[in-house]
Structures are given as structure tokens and as C-alpha cells.
Design a protein around this motif. Structure first.
Motif, PDB file in Angstrom:
ATOM      1  N   GLY A 196       0.792  -1.420   0.239  1.00  0.00           N
ATOM      2  CA  GLY A 196      -0.055  -0.312  -0.185  1.00  0.00           C
ATOM      3  C   GLY A 196       0.864   1.388   0.061  1.00  0.00           C
ATOM      4  O   GLY A 196      -0.037   2.330   0.171  1.00  0.00           O
ATOM      5  N   LEU A 197       1.825   1.216  -0.968  1.00  0.00           N
ATOM      6  CA  LEU A 197       2.913   2.481  -0.558  1.00  0.00           C
ATOM      7  C   LEU A 197       2.353   3.377  -1.052  1.00  0.00           C
ATOM      8  O   LEU A 197       2.540   4.958  -1.326  1.00  0.00           O
ATOM      9  N   TYR A 198       1.653   3.068  -2.360  1.00  0.00           N
ATOM     10  CA  TYR A 198       1.219   4.748  -3.018  1.00  0.00           C
ATOM     11  C   TYR A 198       0.432   5.140  -2.732  1.00  0.00           C
ATOM     12  O   TYR A 198      -0.160   6.382  -3.358  1.00  0.00           O
ATOM     13  N   SER A 199      -0.309   4.996  -1.621  1.00  0.00           N
ATOM     14  CA  SER A 199      -1.226   6.035  -0.659  1.00  0.00           C
ATOM     15  C   SER A 199      -0.099   6.388   0.111  1.00  0.00           C
ATOM     16  O   SER A 199      -0.942   7.452   1.171  1.00  0.00           O
ATOM     17  N   GLY A 200       0.932   5.787   0.415  1.00  0.00           N
ATOM     18  CA  GLY A 200       1.715   6.605   1.382  1.00  0.00           C
ATOM     19  C   GLY A 200       2.898   7.612   0.829  1.00  0.00           C
ATOM     20  O   GLY A 200       2.591   8.103  -0.153  1.00  0.00           O
ATOM     21  N   PRO A 201       3.299   7.574   1.886  1.00  0.00           N
ATOM     22  CA  PRO A 201       4.138   9.863   1.412  1.00  0.00           C
ATOM     23  C   PRO A 201       4.926   9.697   0.684  1.00  0.00           C
ATOM     24  O   PRO A 201       5.865   7.995   0.658  1.00  0.00           O
ATOM     25  N   ARG A 202       5.730  10.444   0.171  1.00  0.00           N
ATOM     26  CA  ARG A 202       6.410  10.393  -1.691  1.00  0.00           C
ATOM     27  C   ARG A 202       8.457   9.987  -0.514  1.00  0.00           C
ATOM     28  O   ARG A 202       8.284   9.701  -0.933  1.00  0.00           O
ATOM     29  N   VAL A 203       8.092   9.894   0.758  1.00  0.00           N
ATOM     30  CA  VAL A 203       9.441  10.271   0.557  1.00  0.00           C
ATOM     31  C   VAL A 203       9.814   8.324   0.773  1.00  0.00           C
ATOM     32  O   VAL A 203      10.512   8.253   1.485  1.00  0.00           O
ATOM     33  N   PHE A 204       8.929   7.553   1.888  1.00  0.00           N
ATOM     34  CA  PHE A 204       8.764   6.418   2.358  1.00  0.00           C
ATOM     35  C   PHE A 204       9.055   5.926   0.340  1.00  0.00           C
ATOM     36  O   PHE A 204       9.339   4.490   0.279  1.00  0.00           O
ATOM     37  N   ARG A 205       7.897   5.687  -0.194  1.00  0.00           N
ATOM     38  CA  ARG A 205       8.026   5.793  -1.553  1.00  0.00           C
ATOM     39  C   ARG A 205       9.558   5.774  -2.509  1.00  0.00           C
ATOM     40  O   ARG A 205       9.765   4.992  -2.839  1.00  0.00           O
ATOM     41  N   GLY A 206       9.838   7.214  -2.496  1.00  0.00           N
ATOM     42  CA  GLY A 206      10.992   7.063  -2.796  1.00  0.00           C
ATOM     43  C   GLY A 206      12.405   6.393  -2.295  1.00  0.00           C
ATOM     44  O   GLY A 206      13.154   6.455  -2.902  1.00  0.00           O
ATOM     45  N   ILE A 207      12.525   5.933  -0.646  1.00  0.00           N
ATOM     46  CA  ILE A 207      13.433   5.229  -0.233  1.00  0.00           C
ATOM     47  C   ILE A 207      12.918   3.256  -0.545  1.00  0.00           C
ATOM     48  O   ILE A 207      14.373   3.483  -1.066  1.00  0.00           O
ATOM     49  N   TYR A 208      12.093   3.566  -0.524  1.00  0.00           N
ATOM     50  CA  TYR A 208      12.126   1.845  -1.024  1.00  0.00           C
ATOM     51  C   TYR A 208      12.231   1.837  -2.752  1.00  0.00           C
ATOM     52  O   TYR A 208      12.886   0.936  -2.694  1.00  0.00           O
ATOM     53  N   ASN A 209      11.922   2.789  -3.654  1.00  0.00           N
ATOM     54  CA  ASN A 209      12.563   2.840  -4.574  1.00  0.00           C
ATOM     55  C   ASN A 209      13.774   3.122  -4.716  1.00  0.00           C
ATOM     56  O   ASN A 209      14.564   1.626  -5.548  1.00  0.00           O
ATOM     57  N   ILE A 210      14.775   3.613  -4.116  1.00  0.00           N
ATOM     58  CA  ILE A 210      15.882   3.843  -4.151  1.00  0.00           C
ATOM     59  C   ILE A 210      16.644   2.198  -3.366  1.00  0.00           C
ATOM     60  O   ILE A 210      17.782   1.312  -3.698  1.00  0.00           O
ATOM     61  N   THR A 211      16.274   0.904  -2.624  1.00  0.00           N
ATOM     62  CA  THR A 211      16.000   0.418  -1.820  1.00  0.00           C
ATOM     63  C   THR A 211      16.203  -1.027  -3.392  1.00  0.00           C
ATOM     64  O   THR A 211      16.583  -2.153  -3.150  1.00  0.00           O
ATOM     65  N   ILE A 212      15.114  -1.041  -3.627  1.00  0.00           N
ATOM     66  CA  ILE A 212      14.524  -1.518  -5.083  1.00  0.00           C
ATOM     67  C   ILE A 212      15.217  -1.967  -5.584  1.00  0.00           C
ATOM     68  O   ILE A 212      16.567  -2.498  -6.661  1.00  0.00           O
ATOM     69  N   ALA A 213      16.078  -0.227  -6.330  1.00  0.00           N
ATOM     70  CA  ALA A 213      16.974  -0.305  -7.766  1.00  0.00           C
ATOM     71  C   ALA A 213      18.631  -1.239  -7.696  1.00  0.00           C
ATOM     72  O   ALA A 213      19.207  -1.453  -8.082  1.00  0.00           O
ATOM     73  N   ALA A 214      18.822  -0.538  -5.950  1.00  0.00           N
ATOM     74  CA  ALA A 214      20.119  -1.447  -5.463  1.00  0.00           C
ATOM     75  C   ALA A 214      19.686  -3.313  -4.957  1.00  0.00           C
ATOM     76  O   ALA A 214      21.255  -3.035  -5.353  1.00  0.00           O
ATOM     77  N   ILE A 215      18.753  -3.796  -5.164  1.00  0.00           N
ATOM     78  CA  ILE A 215      18.961  -5.046  -4.803  1.00  0.00           C
ATOM     79  C   ILE A 215      18.509  -5.439  -5.942  1.00  0.00           C
ATOM     80  O   ILE A 215      19.212  -6.241  -6.041  1.00  0.00           O
ATOM     81  N   GLY A 216      18.473  -4.886  -7.636  1.00  0.00           N
ATOM     82  CA  GLY A 216      18.057  -5.023  -8.472  1.00  0.00           C
ATOM     83  C   GLY A 216      19.355  -4.984  -8.910  1.00  0.00           C
ATOM     84  O   GLY A 216      19.758  -6.215  -9.806  1.00  0.00           O
ATOM     85  N   LEU A 217      20.033  -4.078  -8.313  1.00  0.00           N
ATOM     86  CA  LEU A 217      21.629  -4.161  -9.636  1.00  0.00           C
ATOM     87  C   LEU A 217      22.917  -5.370  -8.786  1.00  0.00           C
ATOM     88  O   LEU A 217      23.397  -5.365  -9.949  1.00  0.00           O
ATOM     89  N   VAL A 218      22.341  -5.496  -7.506  1.00  0.00           N
ATOM     90  CA  VAL A 218      23.187  -6.773  -7.059  1.00  0.00           C
ATOM     91  C   VAL A 218      22.457  -7.616  -7.484  1.00  0.00           C
ATOM     92  O   VAL A 218      23.859  -9.242  -7.539  1.00  0.00           O
ATOM     93  N   GLY A 219      21.425  -7.971  -7.658  1.00  0.00           N
ATOM     94  CA  GLY A 219      20.953  -9.197  -8.303  1.00  0.00           C
ATOM     95  C   GLY A 219      20.900  -9.179  -9.404  1.00  0.00           C
ATOM     96  O   GLY A 219      21.484 -10.670 -10.542  1.00  0.00           O
ATOM     97  N   TYR A 220      21.433  -7.970 -10.547  1.00  0.00           N
ATOM     98  CA  TYR A 220      21.534  -7.890 -11.481  1.00  0.00           C
ATOM     99  C   TYR A 220      23.061  -8.842 -11.925  1.00  0.00           C
ATOM    100  O   TYR A 220      23.939 -10.053 -12.565  1.00  0.00           O
ATOM    101  N   PHE A 221      23.928  -8.452 -10.738  1.00  0.00           N
ATOM    102  CA  PHE A 221      25.678  -9.037 -11.107  1.00  0.00           C
ATOM    103  C   PHE A 221      25.662  -9.865 -10.944  1.00  0.00           C
ATOM    104  O   PHE A 221      26.193 -10.819 -10.927  1.00  0.00           O
ATOM    105  N   LEU A 222      25.032 -10.959  -9.253  1.00  0.00           N
ATOM    106  CA  LEU A 222      25.427 -12.279  -9.225  1.00  0.00           C
ATOM    107  C   LEU A 222      24.667 -13.086 -10.369  1.00  0.00           C
ATOM    108  O   LEU A 222      24.791 -14.631 -11.094  1.00  0.00           O
TER     109      LEU A 222
END
Length: 311
Positions: A196-222
Motif C-alpha cells: 500500500g505504498l502508493y497511498s503513503g508518503p512520497r518520501v517512503f516511496r522514494g526510499i523504497y524505490n532506491i532500495t529496490i534499485a540497489a537490490i536489483g543491481l546486486v541481483g543483476y551482478f550475481l
């Protein structure tokens, strides 16, 4: 002023995310495959060996050796594979055999060398740490020996590149980045909706997006490294199972590479200790990445194949 612009850009991406994702994946796939689609205009220009300002030509001996390997591998469309003289000390390859441009296999000059005639090695200037290698010194003799391969080892090294191309490995490599990008984006959106982050604060969505991008990058390397190791082992296995001579040549080929790396470790001093392990394997450039399978494990794989075939 920058913050409102970023939020507008994020909103635009959210609105057209499906189309942008499709275009991005297609672009990544095309970019990674581009030099395999046009190997003559890209790959060959990069790896071509030059002599006195002119592209070096392969000897008749190496042309004959190349066609013998094509026959042993069982290639039907021999015109889809073309050899050329490459710089370096072991074969390289690029291209997709079933495309109009075909595939290229680069064969180095030291494959011309024999025990009686080592001109493919000693007539080349090799500079290490700013100094030309003295081929008559102790380390020069060790390096010279490590660069000279028997016909069986040469055939294995060339067969490995042909098998690599024959099994569409470049396409598999090119598919890894878009697959990881699509997987990261789709899973990120699904989790965001679930929480339910779409209805939450923008800051939380921003932090979430950065975290997912970092996890995705590490996953790509592996994922990329795992695919690379799998394709390395598969190519070695297929080349080694052509015959016992090819398997013996494979063991020699990797033994010589390990010996060469140990010699380079000594010649390069402290820099060599950072690049090469005492065994002759390459140290990972980054602590969590190992782009290619270790040479020792690849040699051991072929030794096991040889033992099974002899048993």
C-alpha cells in the motif's frame, strides 16, 4: 526547483511505466548484442592484430587447424565461422552463426609456435611494468614455455570458442540485463501495491524505490556471473567430450594459463599480487563479483571428464 521536476518525472514514469520498461529492455538487449550482430565492424576492429601498420594475416597452418576443428566439432555451415589473427595469447570470439554476418574467431600469433620454432612468441615485444620482457631470463623462459601450446591444446581452445558461439551463448548473455531489469521493476511494483505504498508518503516511496534499485543491481551482478560460469563450464565440457585428445589438450591449456598467470604475478610485482592468486587464478575485481569461472575448477572439470572416459 529541482525537487518539483523530479516528482513530475517520477509521475510521468509511473504513468507510462509499461511502455518505458518495454523500450528499456529492448534497448538493453540490442546494446548488449550489437557487437555480435556486426562483428566485422566492431569486435574485429578491437581485437585485430596488426603488423607494420597492416592487419596481420593467419598462416596456412592456423587456417588448416581451424578447419580441422570445425570438422571435429561437427559444424555443417563452415562458412558461418571465419578466423582472423587476434592480439593476445588465447582465442577470442564473437557473433551469432545463424545471422548474415556470421561469427568470428580470433586466433593469436603464439598458436603458430612449436618446440622447434617459437617465432610466434619471441618475435613479439611484450612490455610489463614499463620494461620489455627478456625471453632469455628465467621468468622470460617460464613465460615463453607457458605461451606455447601443443596442437591438442590449440584445438581445444579453438573448439571451446566455436562451441560457445554454436550454443548461442551471446544471446543468453544479452538476455540477462533486460531480464533482471524487468524482474526488478515488476516485483518492485507488485510489492509496492501489496504494502500500500502508493497511498503513503512520497518520501517512503522514494526510499523504497532506491532500495529496490540497489537490490536489483546486486541481483543483476550475481545473475550475470552465475550465467557466465554456467556457459564457461558448458563450453569446456562440450569441447572436452569431442575426444580424449581434446580433453588432454584442455587440461594442458588451463595448466599453461595458470602457469602464465603465476609468471605474470612475479613479473608485475605488487600489482601482479593484486591481480593473480598464487594458484594462477584471477582475483575478483570487486569483492562480490567473479565474472568467469576459476581456471583451476575448469581444469579439474576436464580432468574428471578424462578420468570417466578412461574408466
Amino acid at each position: 526547483m529541482a525537487v518539483p521536476f523530479l516528482w513530475k518525472a517520477a509521475a510521468l514514469v509511473e504513468k507510462h511505466r509499461t511502455g518505458l520498461l518495454a523500450v528499456s529492455c529492448a534497448g538493453l538487449f540490442g546494446a548488449n548484442l550489437s557487437y555480435h550482430v556486426f562483428p566485422e565492424q566492431t569486435f574485429k576492429l578491437w581485437y585485430q592484430c596488426w603488423c607494420k601498420g597492416q592487419p596481420a594475416e593467419l598462416s596456412e597452418k592456423l587456417h588448416s587447424l581451424f578447419h580441422d576443428v570445425l570438422e571435429d566439432v561437427g559444424v555443417k555451415s563452415v562458412n558461418c565461422y571465419q578466423p582472423f589473427a587476434a592480439f593476445g595469447f588465447h582465442p577470442v570470439s564473437a557473433g551469432i552463426p545463424w545471422l548474415p554476418a556470421g561469427s568470428l574467431v580470433g586466433i593469436p600469433a603464439n598458436f603458430n609456435s612449436t618446440a622447434a620454432d617459437r617465432q610466434g612468441i619471441v618475435n613479439r615485444v611484450v612490455v610489463i611494468n614499463g620494461r620489455e620482457v627478456d625471453w632469455e631470463s628465467k621468468q622470460g623462459l617460464a613465460l615463453k614455455e607457458a605461451l606455447m601450446f601443443s596442437p591438442e591444446a590449440q584445438k581445444f581452445a579453438i573448439a571451446r570458442e566455436i562451441v560457445y558461439l554454436q550454443s548461442n551463448s551471446p544471446v543468453v548473455y544479452a538476455a540477462v540485463p533486460p531480464a533482471c531489469l524487468a524482474g526488478t521493476c515488476l516485483s518492485g511494483v507488485a510489492i509496492k501495491q501489496l504494502l500500500g505504498l502508493y497511498s503513503g508518503p512520497r518520501v517512503f516511496r522514494g526510499i523504497y524505490n532506491i532500495t529496490i534499485a540497489a537490490i536489483g543491481l546486486v541481483g543483476y551482478f550475481l545473475a550475470y556471473d552465475a550465467v557466465s560460469h554456467t556457459l564457461d563450464y558448458r563450453s569446456d565440457r562440450r569441447a572436452a567430450t569431442i575426444s580424449k585428445d581434446y580433453a588432454r589438450g584442455g587440461v594442458e591449456f588451463y595448466d599453461k594459463i595458470l602457469s602464465r598467470n603465476r609468471t605474470l604475478r612475479m613479473l608485475l610485482g605488487k600489482q601482479g599480487e593484486k591481480i593473480y592468486a598464487p594458484s594462477g587464478n584471477l582475483f575478483p575485481r570487486y569483492w562480490f563479483r567473479l565474472k568467469h569461472a576459476p581456471y583451476t575448477s575448469r581444469r579439474d572439470l576436464i580432468i574428471n571428464i578424462l578420468r570417466v572416459s578412461q574408466a
